[in-house]
Every structure is written in C-alpha cells, then in structure tokens.
Design a protein around this motif. Structure first.
Motif, PDB file in Angstrom:
ATOM      1  N   LEU A 185       0.829  -1.216   0.000  1.00 48.38           N
ATOM      2  CA  LEU A 185       0.000   0.000   0.000  1.00 48.38           C
ATOM      3  C   LEU A 185       0.862   1.265   0.000  1.00 48.38           C
ATOM      4  CD1 LEU A 185      -2.823  -1.098   2.494  1.00 48.38           C
ATOM      5  CD2 LEU A 185      -2.708  -1.401   0.021  1.00 48.38           C
ATOM      6  N   PRO A 186       1.724   1.488   1.002  1.00 53.71           N
ATOM      7  CA  PRO A 186       2.553   2.697   0.968  1.00 53.71           C
ATOM      8  C   PRO A 186       3.525   2.733  -0.196  1.00 53.71           C
ATOM      9  CG  PRO A 186       3.267   1.241   2.752  1.00 53.71           C
ATOM     10  CD  PRO A 186       1.967   0.704   2.240  1.00 53.71           C
ATOM     11  N   VAL A 187       4.069   1.568  -0.589  1.00 60.43           N
ATOM     12  CA  VAL A 187       4.989   1.522  -1.724  1.00 60.43           C
ATOM     13  C   VAL A 187       4.273   1.956  -3.007  1.00 60.43           C
ATOM     14  CG1 VAL A 187       6.343  -0.010  -3.217  1.00 60.43           C
ATOM     15  CG2 VAL A 187       6.497  -0.242  -0.736  1.00 60.43           C
ATOM     16  N   SER A 188       3.046   1.507  -3.193  1.00 65.70           N
ATOM     17  CA  SER A 188       2.267   1.853  -4.388  1.00 65.70           C
ATOM     18  C   SER A 188       1.965   3.347  -4.441  1.00 65.70           C
ATOM     19  CB  SER A 188       0.966   1.051  -4.409  1.00 65.70           C
ATOM     20  OG  SER A 188       1.223  -0.333  -4.492  1.00 65.70           O
ATOM     21  N   PHE A 189       1.627   3.928  -3.313  1.00 70.81           N
ATOM     22  CA  PHE A 189       1.355   5.365  -3.274  1.00 70.81           C
ATOM     23  C   PHE A 189       2.600   6.157  -3.676  1.00 70.81           C
ATOM     24  CE2 PHE A 189      -2.605   4.358  -1.427  1.00 70.81           C
ATOM     25  CZ  PHE A 189      -3.380   5.515  -1.373  1.00 70.81           C
ATOM     26  N   SER A 190       3.759   5.735  -3.195  1.00 70.94           N
ATOM     27  CA  SER A 190       4.996   6.444  -3.514  1.00 70.94           C
ATOM     28  C   SER A 190       5.347   6.315  -4.997  1.00 70.94           C
ATOM     29  CB  SER A 190       6.140   5.906  -2.644  1.00 70.94           C
ATOM     30  OG  SER A 190       5.966   6.284  -1.287  1.00 70.94           O
ATOM     31  N   ILE A 191       5.223   5.104  -5.548  1.00 66.73           N
ATOM     32  CA  ILE A 191       5.520   4.893  -6.969  1.00 66.73           C
ATOM     33  C   ILE A 191       4.580   5.727  -7.843  1.00 66.73           C
ATOM     34  CG2 ILE A 191       5.432   3.206  -8.862  1.00 66.73           C
ATOM     35  CD1 ILE A 191       6.390   1.088  -6.837  1.00 66.73           C
ATOM     36  N   ALA A 192       3.296   5.699  -7.529  1.00 64.11           N
ATOM     37  CA  ALA A 192       2.306   6.441  -8.320  1.00 64.11           C
ATOM     38  C   ALA A 192       2.557   7.947  -8.259  1.00 64.11           C
ATOM     39  CB  ALA A 192       0.897   6.116  -7.831  1.00 64.11           C
ATOM     40  N   GLN A 193       2.971   8.442  -7.102  1.00 67.03           N
ATOM     41  CA  GLN A 193       3.235   9.877  -6.965  1.00 67.03           C
ATOM     42  C   GLN A 193       4.431  10.304  -7.805  1.00 67.03           C
ATOM     43  OE1 GLN A 193       1.172  12.177  -4.981  1.00 67.03           O
ATOM     44  NE2 GLN A 193       2.215  13.256  -6.626  1.00 67.03           N
ATOM     45  N   VAL A 194       5.450   9.461  -7.887  1.00 62.64           N
ATOM     46  CA  VAL A 194       6.617   9.754  -8.722  1.00 62.64           C
ATOM     47  C   VAL A 194       6.201   9.849 -10.196  1.00 62.64           C
ATOM     48  CG1 VAL A 194       8.831   8.868  -9.570  1.00 62.64           C
ATOM     49  CG2 VAL A 194       8.282   8.730  -7.126  1.00 62.64           C
ATOM     50  N   ILE A 195       5.399   8.902 -10.654  1.00 59.35           N
ATOM     51  CA  ILE A 195       4.961   8.888 -12.049  1.00 59.35           C
ATOM     52  C   ILE A 195       4.080  10.094 -12.368  1.00 59.35           C
ATOM     53  CG2 ILE A 195       3.610   7.617 -13.768  1.00 59.35           C
ATOM     54  CD1 ILE A 195       4.449   5.025 -12.297  1.00 59.35           C
ATOM     55  N   ALA A 196       3.097  10.377 -11.492  1.00 62.98           N
ATOM     56  CA  ALA A 196       2.189  11.505 -11.723  1.00 62.98           C
ATOM     57  C   ALA A 196       2.939  12.836 -11.701  1.00 62.98           C
ATOM     58  CB  ALA A 196       1.084  11.504 -10.665  1.00 62.98           C
ATOM     59  N   THR A 197       3.900  12.963 -10.806  1.00 61.59           N
ATOM     60  CA  THR A 197       4.684  14.198 -10.729  1.00 61.59           C
ATOM     61  C   THR A 197       5.534  14.360 -11.991  1.00 61.59           C
ATOM     62  OG1 THR A 197       4.769  14.048  -8.320  1.00 61.59           O
ATOM     63  CG2 THR A 197       6.389  15.485  -9.387  1.00 61.59           C
ATOM     64  N   GLY A 198       6.062  13.247 -12.506  1.00 64.95           N
ATOM     65  CA  GLY A 198       6.814  13.300 -13.762  1.00 64.95           C
ATOM     66  C   GLY A 198       5.970  13.856 -14.891  1.00 64.95           C
ATOM     67  N   TYR A 199       4.701  13.442 -14.960  1.00 62.08           N
ATOM     68  CA  TYR A 199       3.791  13.966 -15.985  1.00 62.08           C
ATOM     69  C   TYR A 199       3.582  15.474 -15.798  1.00 62.08           C
ATOM     70  CZ  TYR A 199      -0.686  15.400 -17.944  1.00 62.08           C
ATOM     71  OH  TYR A 199      -1.676  16.113 -18.584  1.00 62.08           O
ATOM     72  N   MET A 200       3.345  15.907 -14.569  1.00 57.86           N
ATOM     73  CA  MET A 200       3.089  17.317 -14.302  1.00 57.86           C
ATOM     74  C   MET A 200       4.303  18.180 -14.656  1.00 57.86           C
ATOM     75  SD  MET A 200      -0.041  17.573 -13.186  1.00 57.86           S
ATOM     76  CE  MET A 200      -0.261  18.994 -12.124  1.00 57.86           C
ATOM     77  N   VAL A 201       5.489  17.680 -14.341  1.00 59.69           N
ATOM     78  CA  VAL A 201       6.716  18.408 -14.683  1.00 59.69           C
ATOM     79  C   VAL A 201       6.855  18.502 -16.203  1.00 59.69           C
ATOM     80  CG1 VAL A 201       9.239  18.362 -14.603  1.00 59.69           C
ATOM     81  CG2 VAL A 201       7.913  17.809 -12.553  1.00 59.69           C
ATOM     82  N   PHE A 202       6.521  17.419 -16.910  1.00 59.94           N
ATOM     83  CA  PHE A 202       6.613  17.424 -18.375  1.00 59.94           C
ATOM     84  C   PHE A 202       5.645  18.453 -18.977  1.00 59.94           C
ATOM     85  CE2 PHE A 202       5.015  15.922 -22.494  1.00 59.94           C
ATOM     86  CZ  PHE A 202       6.204  15.913 -23.226  1.00 59.94           C
ATOM     87  N   VAL A 203       4.404  18.459 -18.506  1.00 59.70           N
ATOM     88  CA  VAL A 203       3.404  19.394 -19.047  1.00 59.70           C
ATOM     89  C   VAL A 203       3.793  20.837 -18.737  1.00 59.70           C
ATOM     90  CG1 VAL A 203       0.998  20.127 -18.914  1.00 59.70           C
ATOM     91  CG2 VAL A 203       1.549  17.698 -18.928  1.00 59.70           C
ATOM     92  N   GLY A 204       4.336  21.057 -17.541  1.00 56.25           N
ATOM     93  CA  GLY A 204       4.710  22.418 -17.156  1.00 56.25           C
ATOM     94  C   GLY A 204       6.194  22.697 -17.314  1.00 56.25           C
TER      95      GLY A 204
END
Length: 424
Positions: A185-204
């Motif tokens: 559970l905590p590992v999945s939240f951390s992995i997903a946050q890294v991926i989502a943040t990567g997308y946000m950095v790319f868009v912005g």
C-alpha cells in the motif's frame, strides 16, 4: 495551450474525475477483497494521517500560488515566469526540509496513535517511512498544478490526478496479488506519486526554472506563508484529533472510518469545485456576489448527495465493497461511518470556497481564529461522543460534523459582517 472556460473545465474535469474515482474504487476494493480490515490496514491509514501532517504544506500552492500567479499573469508574461520560478525555489526548499523534519519528528508524532498496541506501532513505523517519497514528490505535483490552473489549464491538472489514481490502483492490485503483503500500500502510493509528478513536470516544463528575488510581492508571499503555517497546523488538528480518538476504538474501526469517509466524499472528489472556483474568485477579487453564487449552488448539490448517501449507504457499501474477505461486521461499520460522515458534505464543499475568500481578501487572521474554535468544538464533541457516551464510530463522524459546521457558520457570519462594514 489555450486557457479553458470554467464551465468547460467543470464538464471535462468531472468526466476525468469519474474515471479517476473509478480507479480509486478499484484500489480500495482490492484492499478490502485481498486483505480485508485488520491491524495492518489500521496502521496504514494512521501512517497516512501522520504523513499528511507535513503534506498539508503542499496546499500552500493552492492558497498562495494560484491567486498570486493569476495577478502576475494579468500584469505581464515576464512577471508570471519570474514568480513561478520563485515558487519552484520555495517548493524545493520546503520539500527537502519537511522530509528531514518528518524523519526526526516521527518518535513524537507517532504518540498520536494513543490506543495502538505494540504490533500496530511496528507496522505504523514501517509504513510511515515507506510513504516518504510520496510526501516529497507531492510538493512538486502541487506546484506545477498551481501553475497550470493559474493559466486556466484545468484539464492537464486533473489528468495528473488521474495518472496518480490509475498507477496507485495498478501497483496495489499487483503488489497484493503477488506478495500478499500490506506494505504494498505505501509503496504503491509512492511509486504512483513519482509517475504523476513526472507527468506534471513534463506538461509544465517551460516553467522548470529556479529564481530568487525580494520585492513587495515576495515579502507578501512570505507573510502569507507564516500565516499559513499556523493555519494549516490548526486545520490538520481536525484529522489528528479524529484519528487519536479513533485509535481508542477496537481494531478495524480506523479502516472502516477511512472507507466510510471515502464513500461520503465521492461527490466532492468527482466535482472538485474548489480547484476551479479559486481561479474565478481570484479574477473577480472575491466579489461577494460571486461567492454567494457558488454558495447557493454548492448547498443545493451537496444536500442532495447527503440525503442520497444517508438513505442508500447500506446498498452503496454492499455494492462497492461487499466482496472477498470483508466480513459482515466490516460492512456494517463502514455503513455507519459513511452515513454520518455524509452529514458533513455541505460544509466540506463550502469550506474551501470560504477559505479562498479570506485568502484573496488577505484576512487570514480570521481563518486562524475560526479554525481554533472549530478544533476546540471537535475536541469537546469527540470527548463527549466517544469517552462519555461511548458512541463508537458514529461519535467520530458526528464530531466531524460539529467541527465542520462550526467552521462554515462562523466563516459565513464573518464574511457577511465584513461586507456590511465595507458598504457602510
């Protein structure tokens, strides 16, 4: 990319958020079906609460970022780029500092779980440290989210939230199926946050620059930040008080409360009106007519959801969670939590709008006072309902209702009184 109109953004974001909530539903069903409610799930939700003590500072970019960025955008493009660079510098410093502080302060904040046994405390510590990457990258996600929304690019922001929801769901399902270990559970939240943040950095990415300067705007941002330190500290006491009293209850109750609140907040998660309304309110300089317009619409919509959830909670919970390893006791606890948390929905919808009004008007001192009174109201209500009357899960949810009601009623009275004073 071209800025969006508010109505168009609401329609698009609602569709995206329905899909995101679908993944959120699957994620929580996977937890319930594959491992059920137990001491480890209680420890995970408590660990998430402890991490959220530091995570609430990420909301600075909703409160400070968007209004100031909107004003800078209206001034000039150069000014907007300067300010976005300053806020990224601030974000980076804050993210690093808070991760360090969270590590060293854990022995103290873990005492919030006053009713936890030794085995639960062991799980709590392990899960807390696994959530640190989630904490760190969340700051950058919110920073670029503020940049996008200040330019009226709402849809990319909500796509970022969809990516987080989708990947956290996929990782949790795979992790629990393969390893059968709640640490997924905590590992999945951390992995997903890294991926989502990567997308946000790319868009912005065109705003991926650091800058530092001192002028009247940066001084005002710092002044607001110090107000917000006290404000967010007080606001987060709502969750801390809630979980502290919940830790006294029997095993499974913290998990059931988390699921009940999740179900009660589904309408808010889909609509997310406050993330869009803040731009409109900022552009209108928090005009009282604009505020009342939002208040009327929110009360109407949220009240209908409250009635629906309260009446149909048994059907909803059984339909959403009535599978796998969930026992009848788990289902009944969740139904009770969802029904009574739903009573707070109108207030939960309204509070972000009221808060934005205070922030745009630079009257955050009122927010601190209101939140302090509301926390005291919650303390009194939780003590009465849990310790004196022994109402269990229902008492926790009713304590939340008292606190949220106090928060919104006091806010509205102060706003009306201030507007009358200005007219006179």
């Amino acid at each position: 990319m071209k800025g969006e109109k508010v109505l168009d953004a609401i329609l698009r974001s609602s569709i995206i958020n329905i899909v995101a909530r679908g993944f959120g539903y699957l994620k929580n069903v996977a937890i319930a079906v594959l491992i059920g409610f137990n001491a480890q799930t209680d420890a995970f939700f408590m660990a998430f609460t402890l991490i959220s003590i530091f995570l609430t500072f990420a909301d600075v970019f909703d409160s400070i970022g968007v209004p100031n960025l909107v004003r800078a955008r209206e001034e000039s493009r150069e000014r907007f780029l300067e300010l976005s660079g300053l806020l990224l510098t601030f974000t980076t410093i804050l993210a690093v500092l808070l991760v360090i502080i969270s590590i060293f302060s854990y022995p103290l904040i873990s005492k919030i779980a006053i009713g936890f046994t030794d085995d639960k405390r062991g799980y709590l510590s392990f899960y807390f440290y696994l959530l640190l990457p989630y904490l760190f990258f969340n700051f950058f996600f919110h920073h670029f989210g503020a940049i996008l929304r200040s330019e009226r690019l709402f849809t990319p922001f909500f796509i970022g939230e969809l990516i987080f929801s989708m990947f956290s769901c996929i990782c949790i399902v795979i992790g629990l199926l393969i390893y059968k270990n709640p640490a997924a559970l905590p590992v999945s939240f951390s992995i997903a946050q890294v991926i989502a943040t990567g997308y946000m950095v790319f868009v912005g990415r065109k705003h991926l620059r650091l800058s530092f300067f001192i002028d009247n705007t940066s001084k005002e941002i710092l002044r607001q930040f110090f107000y917000l330190i006290g404000f967010y500290g007080i606001v987060h006491l709502f969750t801390v008080v809630d979980k502290a009293f919940a830790s006294i209850l029997p095993t499974k109750c913290i998990t059931a409360l988390s699921y009940g609140l999740l179900i009660a907040l589904v309408p808010k998660g889909i609509l997310k009106l406050e993330n869009i309304a803040i731009t409109s309110l900022s552009e209108a300089e928090a005009d009282i007519k604009k505020l009342i317009f939002y208040v009327k619409k929110i009360i109407l919509v949220s009240s209908l959801f409250t009635i629906g959830i309260f009446i149909f909670a048994p059907i909803l919970v059984k339909l959403l969670l009535g599978y796998g390893r969930l026992s009848q006791e788990d289902l009944m606890l969740t139904v009770e939590a969802a029904k009574y948390y739903a009573l707070s929905l109108p207030f939960i919808f309204l509070w972000p709008i009221f808060y934005r009004w205070f922030q745009i008007k630079n009257t955050l001192r009122f927010v601190f006072i209101i939140c302090t009174i509301s926390v005291l109201a919650m303390l009194f209500a939780d003590y009465l309902f849990i310790i004196v009357l022994n109402m269990g899960i229902k008492g926790i949810a009713l304590g939340s209702f008292i606190a949220n009601g106090t928060l919104c009623i006091l806010s509205y009275l102060i706003i009306v009184n201030q507007e009358k004073g200005l007219k006179e």
